[in-house]
Scaffold this active site. Structure first.
Site, short mmCIF file in Angstrom:
data_model
loop_
_atom_site.label_atom_id
_atom_site.label_comp_id
_atom_site.label_asym_id
_atom_site.label_seq_id
_atom_site.Cartn_x
_atom_site.Cartn_y
_atom_site.Cartn_z
N GLY A 293 -9.08 20.46 15.00
CA GLY A 293 -8.78 19.40 15.96
C GLY A 293 -9.99 19.07 16.80
N GLU B 172 -8.32 25.30 3.68
CA GLU B 172 -7.30 24.47 3.02
C GLU B 172 -7.91 23.48 2.04
OE1 GLU B 172 -8.32 24.23 6.12
OE2 GLU B 172 -8.15 22.22 6.97
N LYS C 57 11.46 -7.30 -19.51
CA LYS C 57 11.13 -8.49 -18.73
C LYS C 57 9.69 -8.41 -18.18
CE LYS C 57 13.41 -10.72 -14.85
NZ LYS C 57 14.58 -10.52 -14.00
N CYS D 181 -10.67 26.54 12.31
CA CYS D 181 -11.71 25.78 13.00
C CYS D 181 -11.40 25.73 14.51
CB CYS D 181 -11.85 24.41 12.38
SG CYS D 181 -13.48 23.71 12.63
N HIS E 105 -12.78 25.36 6.87
CA HIS E 105 -11.49 24.79 6.45
C HIS E 105 -11.10 25.29 5.06
CE1 HIS E 105 -10.86 21.93 9.72
NE2 HIS E 105 -12.17 21.84 9.76
N GLN F 295 -11.44 28.65 17.56
CA GLN F 295 -12.08 28.49 18.87
C GLN F 295 -11.08 28.71 20.01
OE1 GLN F 295 -13.96 24.61 18.66
NE2 GLN F 295 -15.40 25.23 17.05
N ILE G 169 -8.53 -9.66 0.90
CA ILE G 169 -9.87 -10.26 0.86
C ILE G 169 -10.91 -9.18 0.57
CG2 ILE G 169 -11.66 -11.33 2.31
CD1 ILE G 169 -9.48 -12.86 3.73
N GLU G 170 -10.76 -8.04 1.21
CA GLU G 170 -11.76 -6.97 1.08
C GLU G 170 -11.94 -6.46 -0.33
OE1 GLU G 170 -9.33 -7.02 3.30
OE2 GLU G 170 -9.99 -6.25 5.25
N SER H 173 0.85 -1.19 0.00
CA SER H 173 0.00 0.00 0.00
C SER H 173 0.89 1.24 0.00
CB SER H 173 -0.92 -0.01 1.21
OG SER H 173 -0.15 -0.08 2.39
N1 GLN Z 1 -13.65 20.21 17.75
C1 GLN Z 1 -14.19 21.41 17.21
C2 GLN Z 1 -15.65 21.26 16.86
O1 GLN Z 1 -16.15 20.18 16.72
C3 GLN Z 1 -13.42 21.87 15.99
C4 GLN Z 1 -13.49 20.90 14.86
C5 GLN Z 1 -12.45 21.17 13.80
O2 GLN Z 1 -11.46 21.82 14.07
N2 GLN Z 1 -12.65 20.64 12.62
O3 GLN Z 1 -16.34 22.24 16.71
#
Ligand code: GLN
Length: 545
Positions: A356, A519, A223, A383, A517, A387, A148-149, A14
């Site tokens: 996160g 990105e 080959k 995100c 996000h 916060q 197998i999968e 993989s």
């Molecule tokens: N944990 C935070 C939430 O659920 C931020 C989520 C994130 O950063 N994608 O709102």
């Protein structure tokens, strides 16, 4: 023209870069004037990757229509610019769920439900619905031939290929030629075995993409062609590249797109145009600046967990002619002490706190935001990173000492909380705090209105934007006035004004937090404006130190 299908399988091991190879082939076919669509079939039993640990599986790529998909869809989008959708990724789990739901509804009229034909038909339907959506549909089969999968998928694509006819479907197999130092040569045997395995499933690959870490001799190509029953010209060396954005160019030089078109008996629709990729490659290899960005996160021991983020930073670098060095910093090391912060973050040109989940590392991220604010180092909070910047401003500037998030438990004043209702377009959407984990997030594209004259409005060159979300909690808009008094401006809100989307500091060279996000939408040929601006600010910062 009728849609041609290309099935990409992988053999030997993989992590061969099948996704990247598929994405690069997509880009090459586009450079020849064709339209493409890429999709991925994943053999695992999760219904989608949304609940899988980023440690194990890498990032979850979110589409505009709110699907949580495999990170390979991110590669597809970054290389082709074609936005991925919900219907571009399916897993064994989803297929079984669909089939079992139909069975419960009685759709099969009492038949005995079996892998063949019911599961395989469900897979074939997923592929067949793409007919007509592009000149070429590229379907990558996850996993390695021999698992197998994978068997039901191989059986389904074998049947599908037979049904639509030989010159309508191409089987392309990606393999590895390992180098054995004692023998001083690349070995072809694993490739031969892998092709044999594929043939025993009734699939005869017509193109082999051979991954190797060094040049493959003519003799070895011959080959492989001989033993695997493949035209030598269609045994294509795929050597490791310095940058993933060189891959379209190197695969083209080895003849990949030429051989694919040759197989289908097609000419290019236009003269091949690789200018975009050549320019990108040049900028990557001849940068004028060099900056270091600290990514203060949690999943830092698997580079794939921040795949799109790493790429978006590189794109910001491409736009600014800069090499971006990423320094991953494990946030939890700051949780209980402040000493390490200085040694880890001193000297970096920008600090980014990415998305996160969960409390571990949160205090460290708050401290990183504080460090960036006080030392005037460019700060980009994405995100969770927004916060945490909110909590930092609340605790240290607005006097809400126990500011916290519902995500961390009952205690404290919750500036970040669970919203159970919001508006999308003109529809109201609801979620419940007791739902399954998979169903409680704000997912996919949502619009935001930006304040005129704000830094973000200037960066975007617009006051209305749409970005992709993936989070459960929201900044509570009721704290807007209190935080703004502390210099923390809410410069972007949902169009109904209820959900904060962007916050920025005006007393700082570059301090922006976004609830979404960005990105996910960045591409090397169309870098996201926030990343372009962030890297630009980092370059400015690098001139100060
Ligand atoms: N944990 C935070 C939430 O659920 C931020 C989520 C994130 O950063 N994608 O709102």
């Amino acid at each position: 023209m009728s849609t041609r299908f290309i099935f990409i399988t992988g053999g030997v091991v993989s992590s061969l870069g099948k996704g990247l190879g598929s994405a690069a082939l997509g880009a090459l076919l586009q450079a020849r004037g064709y339209t493409v669509r890429l999709c991925k079939l994943d053999p695992y039993l999760n219904v989608d990757p949304g609940t899988m640990s980023p440690f194990q599986h890498g990032e979850v790529f979110v589409t505009d229509d709110g699907a949580e998909t495999d990170l390979d869809l991110g590669h597809y989008e970054r290389f082709t610019g074609v936005p991925a959708t919900k219907s571009d990724n399916i897993t064994t789990g989803r297929i079984y769920l669909n089939v079992l739901n139909k069975e419960r509804r009685g759709d099969y009229l009492g038949a005995t439900i079996q892998v063949i034909p019911h599961i395989t038909n469900e897979i074939k339907d997923f592929i067949a619905e793409k007919e007509g959506s592009a000149d070429f549909v590229l379907c990558e089969i996850g996993g390695t031939v021999g698992d197998i999968e994978s068997l039901p998928f191989l059986e389904a694509i074998r049947q599908f290929g037979n049904e639509i006819g030989t010159r309508q479907a191409l089987f392309l197999h990606v393999t590895l030629l390992p180098y054995i130092p004692a023998a001083g040569e690349l070995k072809t045997k694993p490739t031969q075995h892998s092709v044999k395995e594929l043939m025993s499933a009734g699939i005869r690959p017509k193109i082999l993409l051979c991954r190797a870490d060094r040049e493959i001799e003519e003799d070895e190509i011959r080959k492989i062609g001989l033993f695997c029953n493949i035209d030598e010209k269609k045994v294509i060396p795929a050597l490791d590249a310095k940058s993933i954005y060189d891959v379209p160019l190197t695969y083209h030089e080895e003849g990949l797109d030429t051989q694919v078109l040759d197989y289908f008996d097609l000419e290019g629709k236009q003269e091949l145009d690789l200018t975009t990729w050549k320019n990108i490659s040049k900028r990557i290899h001849q940068p004028e600046h060099d900056v270091t960005i600290a990514v203060v996160g949690k999943y830092t021991n698997l580079a794939d967990s921040y795949k799109s983020l790493n790429e978006a930073l590189t794109h910001g670098g491409i736009a600014n002619n800069a090499k971006v060095n990423i320094k991953f910093v494990e946030a939890s090391i700051f949780d209980n002490s402040t000493d390490e912060i200085v040694s880890e973050l001193e000297g970096v040109n920008g600090i980014l706190v990415p998305g996160g989940f969960g409390e571990r590392g949160a205090e460290g991220k708050i401290k990183a935001a504080q460090f960036a604010r006080e030392k005037k180092v460019p700060y980009f909070g994405i995100c969770f990173g927004l916060q945490m910047a909110v909590l930092e401003a609340a605790r240290n500037l607005a006097g809400i000492k126990d500011a916290s998030s519902t995500e961390f438990g009952e205690e404290g004043t919750h500036l970040i909380g669970l919203m159970t209702e919001w508006v999308k377009g003109n529809k109201s959407e609801k979620r419940s705090s007791t739902e399954d984990l998979g169903g409680t997030m704000r997912l996919g594209a949502y619009p935001a209105s930006l304040e005129k004259g704000s830094k973000v409005a200037e960066i975007y060159g617009s006051t209305s934007i749409s970005e992709r979300h993936r989070h459960r909690y929201e900044v509570n808009v009721n704290y807007k006035d209190q935080l703004e008094e502390a210099g923390f401006f809410f410069s972007g809100l949902s169009p109904d004004g209820k959900l904060p989307e962007i916050c920025e500091r005006r007393d700082h060279p570059w301090f922006i937090g976004v609830q979404y996000h960005p990105e996910l939408k960045s591409k090397p040929f169309d870098p996201h404006p926030l990343f372009v601006s962030f890297i630009k600010a980092a370059i400015e910062q690098s001139k100060l130190v």
